[in-house]
Structures are given as C-alpha cells and as structure tokens.
Design a protein around this motif. Structure first.
Motif, PDB file in Angstrom:
ATOM      1  N   VAL A 192      91.883  52.214  93.700  1.00  0.00           N
ATOM      2  CA  VAL A 192      92.027  53.627  93.364  1.00  0.00           C
ATOM      3  C   VAL A 192      92.726  53.759  92.019  1.00  0.00           C
ATOM      4  O   VAL A 192      93.766  53.140  91.788  1.00  0.00           O
ATOM      5  N   PHE A 193      92.119  54.535  91.141  1.00  0.00           N
ATOM      6  CA  PHE A 193      92.739  54.812  89.843  1.00  0.00           C
ATOM      7  C   PHE A 193      92.888  56.313  89.684  1.00  0.00           C
ATOM      8  O   PHE A 193      92.268  57.090  90.406  1.00  0.00           O
ATOM      9  N   ASP A 194      93.721  56.704  88.718  1.00  0.00           N
ATOM     10  CA  ASP A 194      93.942  58.133  88.485  1.00  0.00           C
ATOM     11  C   ASP A 194      92.749  58.741  87.759  1.00  0.00           C
ATOM     12  O   ASP A 194      92.187  58.136  86.853  1.00  0.00           O
ATOM     13  N   ALA A 195      92.414  59.981  88.163  1.00  0.00           N
ATOM     14  CA  ALA A 195      91.428  60.727  87.395  1.00  0.00           C
ATOM     15  C   ALA A 195      92.089  61.131  86.079  1.00  0.00           C
ATOM     16  O   ALA A 195      93.302  61.264  86.010  1.00  0.00           O
ATOM     17  N   PRO A 196      91.292  61.293  85.007  1.00  0.00           N
ATOM     18  CA  PRO A 196      91.923  61.692  83.742  1.00  0.00           C
ATOM     19  C   PRO A 196      92.603  63.052  83.915  1.00  0.00           C
ATOM     20  O   PRO A 196      91.983  63.990  84.396  1.00  0.00           O
ATOM     21  N   ALA A 197      93.884  63.136  83.578  1.00  0.00           N
ATOM     22  CA  ALA A 197      94.604  64.395  83.738  1.00  0.00           C
ATOM     23  C   ALA A 197      95.646  64.551  82.651  1.00  0.00           C
ATOM     24  O   ALA A 197      96.839  64.619  82.916  1.00  0.00           O
ATOM     25  N   PRO A 198      95.221  64.607  81.392  1.00  0.00           N
ATOM     26  CA  PRO A 198      96.214  64.823  80.337  1.00  0.00           C
ATOM     27  C   PRO A 198      96.796  66.224  80.472  1.00  0.00           C
ATOM     28  O   PRO A 198      96.120  67.125  80.967  1.00  0.00           O
ATOM     29  N   HIS A 254      98.092  69.633  78.870  1.00  0.00           N
ATOM     30  CA  HIS A 254      98.064  70.430  77.639  1.00  0.00           C
ATOM     31  C   HIS A 254      99.051  71.565  77.807  1.00  0.00           C
ATOM     32  O   HIS A 254      98.741  72.569  78.443  1.00  0.00           O
ATOM     33  N   ALA A 311      93.605  61.042  92.361  1.00  0.00           N
ATOM     34  CA  ALA A 311      92.509  60.109  92.055  1.00  0.00           C
ATOM     35  C   ALA A 311      91.231  60.822  91.654  1.00  0.00           C
ATOM     36  O   ALA A 311      90.426  60.269  90.907  1.00  0.00           O
ATOM     37  N   THR A 312      91.018  62.031  92.145  1.00  0.00           N
ATOM     38  CA  THR A 312      89.716  62.665  91.888  1.00  0.00           C
ATOM     39  C   THR A 312      89.824  64.039  91.264  1.00  0.00           C
ATOM     40  O   THR A 312      88.811  64.665  90.973  1.00  0.00           O
ATOM     41  N   ILE A 354     101.183  60.603  79.359  1.00  0.00           N
ATOM     42  CA  ILE A 354      99.858  59.985  79.324  1.00  0.00           C
ATOM     43  C   ILE A 354      99.100  60.612  78.161  1.00  0.00           C
ATOM     44  O   ILE A 354      99.006  61.836  78.057  1.00  0.00           O
ATOM     45  N   ALA A 378      96.156  61.757  75.654  1.00  0.00           N
ATOM     46  CA  ALA A 378      94.746  62.124  75.735  1.00  0.00           C
ATOM     47  C   ALA A 378      94.109  61.771  74.406  1.00  0.00           C
ATOM     48  O   ALA A 378      94.744  61.866  73.357  1.00  0.00           O
ATOM     49  N   ASP A 414      86.040  67.263  82.352  1.00  0.00           N
ATOM     50  CA  ASP A 414      86.341  66.098  83.193  1.00  0.00           C
ATOM     51  C   ASP A 414      87.771  66.111  83.700  1.00  0.00           C
ATOM     52  O   ASP A 414      88.058  65.562  84.764  1.00  0.00           O
ATOM     53  N   SER A 415      88.678  66.713  82.939  1.00  0.00           N
ATOM     54  CA  SER A 415      90.065  66.721  83.388  1.00  0.00           C
ATOM     55  C   SER A 415      90.436  68.068  84.016  1.00  0.00           C
ATOM     56  O   SER A 415      91.618  68.373  84.137  1.00  0.00           O
ATOM     57  N   THR A 459      86.617  58.534  91.197  1.00  0.00           N
ATOM     58  CA  THR A 459      85.591  59.214  90.407  1.00  0.00           C
ATOM     59  C   THR A 459      84.783  58.214  89.587  1.00  0.00           C
ATOM     60  O   THR A 459      83.858  58.595  88.897  1.00  0.00           O
ATOM     61  N   GLN A 491      88.918  57.517  78.262  1.00  0.00           N
ATOM     62  CA  GLN A 491      89.535  58.822  78.514  1.00  0.00           C
ATOM     63  C   GLN A 491      90.461  58.780  79.716  1.00  0.00           C
ATOM     64  O   GLN A 491      91.441  59.510  79.786  1.00  0.00           O
ATOM     65  N   ALA A 492      90.126  57.939  80.690  1.00  0.00           N
ATOM     66  CA  ALA A 492      90.933  57.880  81.901  1.00  0.00           C
ATOM     67  C   ALA A 492      92.153  56.973  81.722  1.00  0.00           C
ATOM     68  O   ALA A 492      92.934  56.829  82.648  1.00  0.00           O
ATOM     69  N   LEU A 540      92.008  53.820  81.439  1.00  0.00           N
ATOM     70  CA  LEU A 540      91.759  52.542  82.103  1.00  0.00           C
ATOM     71  C   LEU A 540      91.460  51.454  81.086  1.00  0.00           C
ATOM     72  O   LEU A 540      91.625  50.268  81.355  1.00  0.00           O
ATOM     73  N   GLN A 586      96.841  52.430  82.785  1.00  0.00           N
ATOM     74  CA  GLN A 586      96.786  52.616  84.240  1.00  0.00           C
ATOM     75  C   GLN A 586      97.068  51.315  84.988  1.00  0.00           C
ATOM     76  O   GLN A 586      97.438  51.345  86.159  1.00  0.00           O
ATOM     77  N   PHE A 587      96.863  50.171  84.323  1.00  0.00           N
ATOM     78  CA  PHE A 587      97.089  48.910  85.028  1.00  0.00           C
ATOM     79  C   PHE A 587      98.573  48.628  85.260  1.00  0.00           C
ATOM     80  O   PHE A 587      98.908  47.738  86.029  1.00  0.00           O
TER      81      PHE A 587
END
Lengths: 409, 424
Positions: A275-281, A283, B26-27, B75, B77, B141-142, B285, B347-348, B350, B368-369
């Motif tokens: 499981v990884f994080d969804a992109p969520a920067p 703003h 996660a999603t 994090i 962007a 996407d975000s 995702t 973008q994620a 990763l 993320q790692f």
C-alpha cells in the motif's frame, strides 16, 4: 581471458578476492599436491598459463620458441614467467616438440588446456555447473545398454560421496558466521534443478538394476541431505535478512535477466498487497496567493524610443537613400564651386574662405566628388605649391576642379 | 528500526475507523454509499447532486501548513507553482458566490478555466495550454478538482481549507482578471430541491486523547502528528517535543493507530507508515503498469547495486538511478505505457527523477519508501527474490517459511508457475 592485473593498485578488497581464488585452487588440487606449499601463491600464475596456452593455439604447427613465449607474456614480469615456464615444463604441460637436446621449439599439452578450462568454470560457480554436466553425463551412461551394473554402482557411489561432502560443507557454513554463509552459500547450495536431476538418475539406476537397492538408498540419502542442507542455509539467511541484504544472494545477472524478460504482469505481481499513499500535495491558500503573485510574467513589449515632435518624412529614404543624398550634396558642392564654369583653380576655392576649417571641409568634399566615379568632377593637381606665411591656409597645392564630359547621364 | 504495535492501542471497535482512514490515505477521498456515515475524524461532504464523500480532517483544525512553522519540508508536488496558479483559475471560475465557502461552488467548462489561466499569467501560446492541462490532470488526480466531461468542479480537498484562510482567497479572487474571451461561467446551477450542499464535520477522533493534556502539550502533539504524517522525509526527534517525550509519543502512536498508521523510527528520525491490519484493506490506486515500472526501478537502483556490493545501507532508498534508457530499451513494457507510468509514479512521490546531463540520469525510489514498515521492507525483499529467482534455495526457504506449518504444500505462487519439485 582475464586481463592480467599486474599494475593495479593493491587494495584490501583485491587482496581478499585473490585469497579466495587461491583458496579454491588449493582445494581443487589438494588431492594432487605433494606438499601443502605446492599450489600457486599468486593468481597471476594461472593467468600466465592461460596466456601461454592461447599463444600456442594461435601458433599452430609453427610451435613457439622461448622468445615467442616471452613475447606473448610480455604483460607479466619476466621473473614470474621464468618460474612458470620451469614448472609447466617440469610437469609436462609444455614440452619440446621433439625430445632431444637444445630443442628450441615447444608445444602445449591438450590435457592441461582442458584442465584449465575446468578450473575457470569451477571458479565461477564452485562446481555447480560441473555437477550439472556430470549428472547429465551419468544420466546418458546409465541409459546406455553397454553400461554394466558394476559401472552404475560405482557412479552412484561417487555421486553419493560428492553430495555428502557438499552437504557437510554447507552444514559447517550454516553453523558459522552469517557473513561467511552469505559469501559462500550461493556457490555451494544446489538449485532445485540439481536435486531433481540427481533424483532422476537415481530412479533410472534403481529401475534398471533393482539389486542396487542398497547403493541407491545411500545415494538417495545423500541427495536428501544435500537438499536439506541447502534449504537450511537458505533458511538461516532468509531469517537473518534485514530488509535488503539478501538481494545480494542473487547474482546481478539474474536481476538483469528478470528486468529484461519478465512480463508486465509478472513484474507488477511483486507489489501485490503493498500500500502506498495516493498523491496528496497540500495547496495552502497562502501559497496559492503567493504562486499567483510570483507568476512569471511575459516580458513587456519594448517601449517606443522617444521621437521628435516635428513632422518627419518617415523612413522612405532611409534604406539606400543615404548614398543618393550624399551624392546629391557632393554634386551641389562641386557645382557651387564651379559656378557655371567648366574648370576652376582649386587654390582660389580653398583660399576664398580665409580659414582652414572651411577650406578643409571643402577640400574633403571635392576630393570625395573626385573619387566617386558616378560624379562628373575631377581634381587635377599641378606641381605648383605656394606658401604664404600668415595666411590661412598657409600652404596651397595648385590644381583645377574640372567638370568631365560624362555629365549627360 | 522499531515499531509500535498498534494492536496494543486500538480497541476492536475502532478498526473500521482505522481502515477508512488508511483507505483515504491510499486512494484519496472516500465515496460514501447512500446513508453511510463518515468515519470519526472525517468530514462528510454533501454536494446535493452527487454521491457524498468523506475526507479526513486534522485534529484541532490544523492543516499541513503547520509544517512551515516548524520549517519541515512538506511532501513536494511537481511544478507546484503552476498547479497552484491553475487552481486559482479554477477557483475564479467555479467559486461563484464569494460570500459562501469555496466548496462546492459550481461547474465551469475547461475552456473557461484555461482562459482564466491565460488572463492570469498573460501568455497565450500552446505550451502554456499544454502545461495548464497537465496541471489540471494532476489537480484532478490529487482530488483538488474534479475533471469530467469537459467541466471542472472544485474537488473535496478544497473543503479542507480552514475557514479562516478563505479571506485571502476571496481577496485574490477580487483582483484576478476575468476570463475574457469566452462565456464567464455556466448559468448558476440551482441546487435540486430538497438537497443542499454542506460540509458536515464528523465526530472528532482524538478528543478523549488530547483532552488529557494541557494546551501546550496538546499543540505539541498535533504538531508532531502533522509532521510525521505529512513531511516529505522522516523528521528529527529533537525538533518535536511529542517525539522526544515517551509519554507524549505514546499518545501520538495512539492518534496514529486510530488512523491505521504506525510510527517508524530510523535512527533519530521518525515517520509513519500503514499498519499491517489497515493496509490489508486499504487498496491502491496504482495500475499494473505503474507497479511493473516501480519494480523495474527497484531492481535497477537497489537490487543490482546491492548484488554488486555498491549499496552499503540496508534501505530501499538508493543513490543509483535506474537509467531511463535501460527502462526504455531493455524491458517488455511498451514505451507509451512506461512514460505514463513514470509520470504517475513521480507525482505520487514513489519515484524521484535524477537528472544528469543530456542523456544520463534516471529514476530512484521516491520519498514514499521512507514510509515502509520494517515488515513491509522485508516482504518486498522476499517478493523480489521469489519473482527473480523462483528456483533458488532462497526462494524455497521463503516459501517454506510462509507455508503454515503442517498445512498443504505450496500452491503455485504468482511469480511463475513454480512448484516445489524436490519432494517426490
């Protein structure tokens, strides 16, 4: 063939790997050595032998002289080479073409060359591929109708012994330090392939000669012991793994092959369940305002240069009108000087103004008109020179400004 | 590394909350079934004309901007300036009633947003248009906007701006130029009768925990919570009182556990990751191509340097980039799919792109790692070994260890049609 590393800096790592190479050599020839110091103490020795054998193969029936051998091994120190030649000759790996005194030409022994190939392979994988070959050959042998029961029994006994010793070495390693195990185990443990082949061989022998039951039981036990030792060593490594350390246990070639040949599905399956994080920067409003204020602006159009308020006849004659205007002005100056005549004395014109600055400007214009082939005016100078102290200009060359005949165009 | 065992802390009843929070992380924001309540610690967003969604809210009205006060990098962007300007253009077009909150606003055609953006930056070329469309996609996407059918709406994350920060956005809207050359906005959509848009704050998740502390400690806890959850890299223990003090750290661990998260320590630094139970239901995702490309990068930048003895530390981060050319030329993935996957992974967070000169450079595992738990790191190693060397004794050992004792023999695993053959 390996490039001889004679001029390399000696590092601790290099020394360690050399020691490992030598240890393998010693182990391989322990059975043949007369005393414990009888195996090479520098891996370069083997490189020399290999270089020599390659040179012999190249030379063909011309054989090689002493000098040619020396030349082939010029990358190695001469004293090392002498040592090698003495040993190789002594053991018969290199021999005189004809056994008589003062023989100058030498040949190499086929057996030694094959032996060297074998050595190199053993170095690479600690004998695993040899075991593969051996098993494949034995498989053919026991299937051959000419093979006798005695031969089969002997081959099964040999294999059983090899597997047992292999297993013992692994067991000893497994009890030792984890670093040593990590270093040595991949060379020793068998793949499932080896165990399967060995079991196949065992099956063939048992089917063909049921009376060899006893020998086969021993072989089977040896194979199981070996598989078990392999798994135990691997298990200990897997338990001690840390989080990436065991990646070293697969050779980099295996990893490369995997990346190059695995399908998308097979690659993706590795990360199933991760499981990884969804992109969520984030703003923040303040940052949005900042980003808008700091937006790179396109460079504003260059400001118009200041212009005179007076009417301007525009750029109509700016392109090549300059030349024409200059010519027109020169003609006007010349015509004014001639004042309707065809020829006037230059000294009168120059003296007329009575001061040098005007005279100089006039002279320059007249000279320009003279030099321009498109204008019909020429200056013709004479040898006369007058000097009137106190006057301006004080020195005057005499001559005439003339209108030439090409006025009509 | 050490990890706090969440099972000590989470009562059975809050497992649903933990799973929901992990899934949202996660999603993205969660779509709620009709009548379904949002989990505690989440706000329910009702727009009137669509499914309701739930977004996590942070304790005590904090937001990730808190990180800036502590000078901890959030994090990052990609091209964030551009994305924020495009988001401003979206707001200009969608935030129809400046007296109300920005979310939900109304829909606006993509072309209107693009011309608002054009007016904002004063450029009209094609390159600007492509960049803006790329930024719109990233914002979609975000979950900052919803891009569908040629229309832009504000996304659920816009509802998480603290109310007190709306004033500066209002001021910004006032001075942004109107999108000039097209229709300004669609006619205001009348909300269908009987439904209305609302942001319904959910039940607080941490009040019982935080209530036990005085104001100062409470603020320290929230700050540490935001830092470990939202910083790009693990944060230094010395910077946060709630990480230094074991009692506070225990409370922090519980706040995290209620969201399906665990603290991960790397030397003197802390970050967070998914706890095993929550991860099992969290979902992902990432598509197949993205996972495949990520595995390729892991092999090239970690496994191979490891096998060649170039990588000293026992970590999944690496200074050895997987060469872009190698990924492009020597894999079974079509180039188009590869490029799209690389973009998504970048973008994620990763993957991180490493640029070096014209041709060189490539990709390394992204920040993320840092957030993999020790168990996940170990499992990743095992999965890679099973996939790349299914016939090695090592793979057999891994399979044997995973097989429940006394259970049936191993089934063919996904890495290949490999069975254990050494048992007759």
């Amino acid at each position: 063939m390996r490039v001889p590393e004679t001029d390399h800096e000696i590092t601790l790592d290099a020394a360690l790997s050399e020691e490992a190479v030598l240890a393998t050599y010693r182990r391989m020839f322990a059975a043949l050595a007369r005393d414990s110091g009888a195996v090479v103490d520098d891996p370069a020795f083997v490189d020399i032998a290999e270089t020599l054998f390659a040179a012999f193969a190249e030379a063909g029936e011309d054989w090689l002289t002493h000098e040619q051998m020396r030349y082939a091994c010029r990358a190695h120190p001469p004293d090392l080479l002498d040592n090698r030649l003495r040993v190789l000759k002594g053991l018969g790996a290199i021999r005189e073409v004809f056994p008589k005194p003062n023989q100058l030409r030498y040949r190499a022994s086929f057996t030694s060359v094959v032996g060297l190939m074998f050595i190199r392979r053993m170095m690479d994988d600690g004998g695993q591929s040899e075991m593969h070959r051996l098993l494949a050959l034995e498989d053919l042998n026991v299937a051959d109708p000419r093979t006798t029961m005695e031969q089969a029994a002997e081959s099964a006994g040999n294999l059983a012994r090899a597997f047992r010793l292999w297993a013992l070495e692994l067991i000893t390693l497994s009890a030792g330090t984890i670093e040593e195990l990590r270093e040595q185990a991949p060379k020793l443990w068998g793949t499932e392939e080896i165990a399967r082949r060995a079991q196949g061989l065992h099956g063939t022998i048992l089917t063909r000669w049921p009376q060899l039951d006893r020998t086969c039981t021993e072989l089977r036990a040896a194979i199981y012991a070996y598989s078990d030792a392999s798994r135990r060593a691997a298990g200990r490594l897997a338990d001690s793994a840390g989080t990436t350390r065991n990646l070293t246990l697969l050779p980099s070639e295996t990893w490369r092959t995997f990346t190059q040949t695995a399908s998308k599905e097979r690659l993706a399956a590795v990360l199933d369940g991760f499981v990884f994080d969804a992109p969520a920067p984030w703003h923040d409003p303040a940052e949005i305002v900042h980003a808008v204020d700091e937006a790179p602006r396109p460079a504003p159009a260059a400001p118009t240069p200041p212009r005179s308020a007076l009417p301007d006849d525009g750029p109509a004659d700016s392109l090549d009108g300059g030349t024409a205007r200059a010519l027109r002005r020169l003609a006007e100056v010349a015509e004014e000087a001639l004042a309707g005549r065809d020829s006037v004395p230059v000294q009168d014109l120059l003296a007329h103004s009575g001061e040098w600055v005007s005279a100089r400007r006039l002279l320059a214009d007249l000279a320009a008109a003279d030099l321009n082939p498109e204008l019909p005016y020429r200056l013709r100078w004479s040898a006369t020179l007058t000097a009137i102290p106190g006057a301006e200009p004080a020195w005057l060359s005499h001559g005439h400004l003339e209108r030439t005949g090409r006025d009509d165009d | 590394m050490t990890m706090t065992d969440p099972r000590d802390l989470v009562a059975g009843g809050s497992a649903r909350e933990a799973a929901a929070h992990a899934r949202a992380r996660a999603t993205g924001p969660l779509v709620l079934a009709p009548g379904e309540a949002a989990a505690a610690g989440m706000a329910r967003l009702a727009r009137g004309d669509g499914p309701e969604v739930a977004v996590p809210v942070w304790p005590d009205g904090a937001s990730p901007s808190l990180l800036l006060e502590y000078q901890v990098a959030p994090i990052s962007a990609e091209r964030s300036g551009e994305a924020r300007r495009v988001l401003a253009a979206c707001l200009k077009c969608c935030w129809s009633d400046l007296a109300a909150d920005p979310w939900p606003g109304g829909p606006a055609p993509v072309e209107t947003v693009l011309s608002a953006y054009r007016a904002l930056i004063g450029r009209t070329d094609d390159l600007m248009r492509n960049w803006a469309i790329g930024a719109l996609r990233r914002l979609h996407d975000s979950a900052w906007i919803v891009l569908a059918d040629g229309e832009v709406r504000l996304g659920p994350r816009c509802a998480t701006w603290p109310a007190e920060s709306h004033a500066q956005l209002r001021e910004l809207m006032g001075r942004l130029p109107d999108p000039g050359d097209t229709v300004t906005a669609l006619p205001l959509a009348e909300p269908p009768p009987g439904t209305e848009s609302a942001v319904l704050a959910g039940e607080p998740l941490d009040d019982d925990l935080l209530g036990a502390f005085d104001e100062r400690r409470r603020a320290e806890l929230v700050a540490a919570f935001m830092a470990v959850e939202h910083a790009a890299e693990p944060v230094q223990e010395v910077r946060f009182a709630a990480l230094r003090d074991p009692a506070l750290r225990r409370a922090l661990a519980e706040m995290l556990a209620r969201r399906g998260r665990v603290l991960i320590q790397a030397r003197e630094r802390w970050t967070t990751g998914y706890d095993e139970a929550a991860a099992a239901t969290a979902g992902s995702t990432l598509g197949e191509a993205e996972r495949a490309v990520l595995v390729l990068v892991l092999v090239h930048s970690v496994a191979i340097p490891r096998a060649e003895g170039l990588l000293g530390e026992d970590t999944w981060l690496s200074p050895h980039p997987a060469p872009a050319e190698e990924l492009r030329r020597h894999t079974q993935l079509p180039i188009g799919e590869l490029d799209a996957a690389l973009r998504t992974l970048r973008q994620a967070g990763l993957l991180t792109q490493v640029k070096a000169g014209e041709e060189a450079g490539g990709y390394v595992p992204g920040p993320q790692f840092h957030r993999l738990t020790p168990a996940a790191r170990k499992r990743l190693q095992e999965e890679l070994i099973l996939a790349a060397g299914p016939n090695t004794p090592l793979a057999a050992a891994v399979r044997a260890k995973r097989r429940p004792t006394g259970g049936p023999p191993a089934t063919p695993d996904h890495a290949g049609n490999v069975r254990e053959r050494d048992e007759r």
